[in-house]
Design an enzyme around this catalytic site. Sequence first.
Site: not given
Ligand code: GLY
Length: 363
Positions: A84, A212, A230, A240, A263-264
């Site tokens: 990640s 992340t 991340t 993105r 994170t998430g």
């Molecule tokens: N929280 C990491 C992402 O959405 O890229």
Amino acid sequence: MSATRREFLRQAAATGAGALVTGTIPLSSIAGAADGPVPPVVVSSANGMSAVTRAMEMITTGSDALDAVIAGVNLVEDDPNDMSVGYGGLPNEEGVVELDAAVMHGPTHQAGAVASLRNIKNPSQVARVVMDRSDHVLLVGEGALRFARAHGFKEQDLLTDKAREAWLYWKEHLSNTDDWLPPHGPDDKDIGALLPEPLRNEFGAFFRHSGTIHCSALDLKGNLSCVTTTSGLAFKMPGRVGDSPIIGAGLYCDNAIGTAGSTGRGEANLINCSSRMVVEYMHAGKTPEEACLEVVKQIVEHNRMKRLRDAQGRPTFEVSFYAINARGAHGGARIYSGGKMAVHDGTAARLEPIAYLYKKDNG
Ligand code: GLY
């Protein structure tokens, strides 16, 4: 805030004069740990046991919190088994690893960040250099890579075989009418079912993984800092960018109040300015855990897209928060039960359960 100013605030709070200090936050208004000397603490997402250990080693020998948290997450960025973050991170939809990271330094209230950075395994270090050696906060894509090269960062292929195979698995199982065929043959319409068990077990979980690492710390001088790094949403559209390199979304730090990160699902944090909100809730007197949970509630309240809601209207994604306040109290929260955070309080590193809004059916 400098150590001197913090000391002044502590004294002001102790004499009851803190509330009269214009433009500052009396330490007495921050909820949590006891008065007196503030012990150091480091927190991170659950994948950061090595990170909190390294960061605390440095803090106890006098390091600044920002140096410590960056050194901590560098261990995870370097680890090919954490898919990640950094080297070994899952790539975008074209099979290219693009990394995002940001750092924020409490004492100077400065920040640096990079997004969509290719070929450099430690984006958190590049973010630090953006903060220290440029008059900007965020560099992206080719510009970020050129800046990294100018500062001597070495380029390398970040795609490990394991991450490439996960990407290939994803690509071959998107559709049974495109040109990418899984190994079991062109006539099979039951895509994925005939894959060998170990591959299904290993890669099934990676379909839209957004891992992340966030790490926040309070050092011996009472200063706060944080970092988030991340590889972003697995198999994302090229370009993105999620919340991790966005100050206020994936991390935020105010030396007089607290530090927080996440994170998430990054998109949820981008539209809720989540980490800044966690710090603001701590400013309003909530404990770190309460502050994190308030922001989780806001995310759920604002999640109106049908495709991101299950039959009960609950999110179909996860977001987790981790926070420390200026008094050394820490806490975390996420949407569903079962989450943990890594914590080091100077004695040992451990995983602690975090608060949640909904109990998972199986959790
Ligand atoms: N929280 C990491 C992402 O959405 O890229």
